[in-house]
Design a protein around this motif. Structure first.
Motif, PDB file in Angstrom:
ATOM      1  N   VAL A  31     -39.908 -51.341  19.916  1.00 30.71           N
ATOM      2  CA  VAL A  31     -39.383 -50.029  19.527  1.00 30.71           C
ATOM      3  C   VAL A  31     -39.920 -49.635  18.152  1.00 30.71           C
ATOM      4  O   VAL A  31     -40.140 -48.470  17.879  1.00 30.71           O
ATOM      5  N   GLY A  32     -40.210 -50.586  17.304  1.00 30.57           N
ATOM      6  CA  GLY A  32     -40.720 -50.308  15.978  1.00 30.57           C
ATOM      7  C   GLY A  32     -42.213 -50.054  15.930  1.00 30.57           C
ATOM      8  O   GLY A  32     -42.756 -49.725  14.876  1.00 30.57           O
ATOM      9  N   MET A  67     -41.762 -47.099  24.642  1.00 30.98           N
ATOM     10  CA  MET A  67     -40.960 -46.705  25.807  1.00 30.98           C
ATOM     11  C   MET A  67     -40.477 -47.920  26.589  1.00 30.98           C
ATOM     12  O   MET A  67     -39.342 -47.944  27.062  1.00 30.98           O
ATOM     13  N   GLU A  68     -41.314 -48.948  26.708  1.00 29.45           N
ATOM     14  CA  GLU A  68     -40.884 -50.182  27.375  1.00 29.45           C
ATOM     15  C   GLU A  68     -39.716 -50.813  26.631  1.00 29.45           C
ATOM     16  O   GLU A  68     -38.745 -51.275  27.240  1.00 29.45           O
ATOM     17  N   GLY A  69     -39.804 -50.831  25.300  1.00 31.41           N
ATOM     18  CA  GLY A  69     -38.720 -51.380  24.495  1.00 31.41           C
ATOM     19  C   GLY A  69     -37.442 -50.570  24.638  1.00 31.41           C
ATOM     20  O   GLY A  69     -36.345 -51.141  24.722  1.00 31.41           O
ATOM     21  N   LEU A  70     -37.572 -49.257  24.668  1.00 36.84           N
ATOM     22  CA  LEU A  70     -36.392 -48.409  24.835  1.00 36.84           C
ATOM     23  C   LEU A  70     -35.767 -48.594  26.211  1.00 36.84           C
ATOM     24  O   LEU A  70     -34.539 -48.653  26.339  1.00 36.84           O
ATOM     25  N   LYS A  71     -36.611 -48.680  27.245  1.00 37.19           N
ATOM     26  CA  LYS A  71     -36.083 -48.885  28.602  1.00 37.19           C
ATOM     27  C   LYS A  71     -35.323 -50.207  28.692  1.00 37.19           C
ATOM     28  O   LYS A  71     -34.285 -50.294  29.340  1.00 37.19           O
ATOM     29  N   VAL A  77     -27.711 -50.077  24.409  1.00 41.28           N
ATOM     30  CA  VAL A  77     -27.352 -48.761  23.867  1.00 41.28           C
ATOM     31  C   VAL A  77     -26.068 -48.264  24.530  1.00 41.28           C
ATOM     32  O   VAL A  77     -25.175 -47.741  23.853  1.00 41.28           O
ATOM     33  N   ARG A  78     -25.951 -48.447  25.830  1.00 42.28           N
ATOM     34  CA  ARG A  78     -24.740 -48.002  26.527  1.00 42.28           C
ATOM     35  C   ARG A  78     -23.519 -48.758  26.012  1.00 42.28           C
ATOM     36  O   ARG A  78     -22.464 -48.164  25.765  1.00 42.28           O
ATOM     37  N   GLU A  92     -24.208 -43.637  31.534  1.00 40.48           N
ATOM     38  CA  GLU A  92     -25.441 -44.376  31.786  1.00 40.48           C
ATOM     39  C   GLU A  92     -26.545 -43.700  30.992  1.00 40.48           C
ATOM     40  O   GLU A  92     -26.694 -42.481  31.041  1.00 40.48           O
ATOM     41  N   VAL A  93     -27.316 -44.492  30.274  1.00 37.63           N
ATOM     42  CA  VAL A  93     -28.321 -43.972  29.362  1.00 37.63           C
ATOM     43  C   VAL A  93     -29.711 -44.165  29.962  1.00 37.63           C
ATOM     44  O   VAL A  93     -30.034 -45.235  30.470  1.00 37.63           O
ATOM     45  N   THR A  94     -30.523 -43.112  29.905  1.00 40.97           N
ATOM     46  CA  THR A  94     -31.907 -43.173  30.351  1.00 40.97           C
ATOM     47  C   THR A  94     -32.777 -42.494  29.305  1.00 40.97           C
ATOM     48  O   THR A  94     -32.476 -41.390  28.876  1.00 40.97           O
TER      49      THR A  94
END
Length: 129
Positions: A31-32, A67-71, A77-78, A92-94
């Protein structure tokens, strides 16, 4: 069903909290790799789903890695949202990548190119019309 005012308030709360998580809490190195900012959050009318749009600055490789890290951090996050925002159920977070800034920059670049092709003292072109 929540009313539109409540959906809007929840959306802005989620945006603020996820921005804070991106700065301080998400420890995934992927993510960084690119600079990330939350551009928009869309929450469904029943407050069960949240689409988070992020703008990522960096190379294409860094964007994909981010994006892979965020997914992979969607569950975390939820869970954090459930602790930070008082809702009966955490949505649900996407995560989605927002290309709006890039498209706007491209359009400005194209307009500048067009402006350069027009002679400065062209009588047929009148900006006042």
């Amino acid at each position: 069903m929540a009313n539109s005012r409540r959906v809007s308030r929840v959306s802005s709360l989620i945006k603020r909290e996820i921005s804070q998580m991106l700065l301080f809490d998400i420890k995934d190195d992927r993510v960084g790799s690119g600079m990330v900012s939350v551009t928009n959050v869309y929450v469904s009318g029943d407050l069960q789903h949240a689409k988070i749009f992020v703008s990522i600055y960096g190379t294409e490789e860094a964007k994909m890695e981010t994006m892979e890290g965020l997914k992979s951090s969607e569950g975390y996050v939820r869970k954090e949202l459930a602790h930070r925002i008082r809702l009966r159920r955490a949505p649900e977070v996407t995560f989605f990548e927002d290309h709006g800034i890039e498209r706007g920059d491209k359009m400005l670049h194209l307009l500048d190119e067009i402006r350069e092709t027009i002679p400065p003292e062209d009588e047929s072109y009148n900006a006042e019309d």
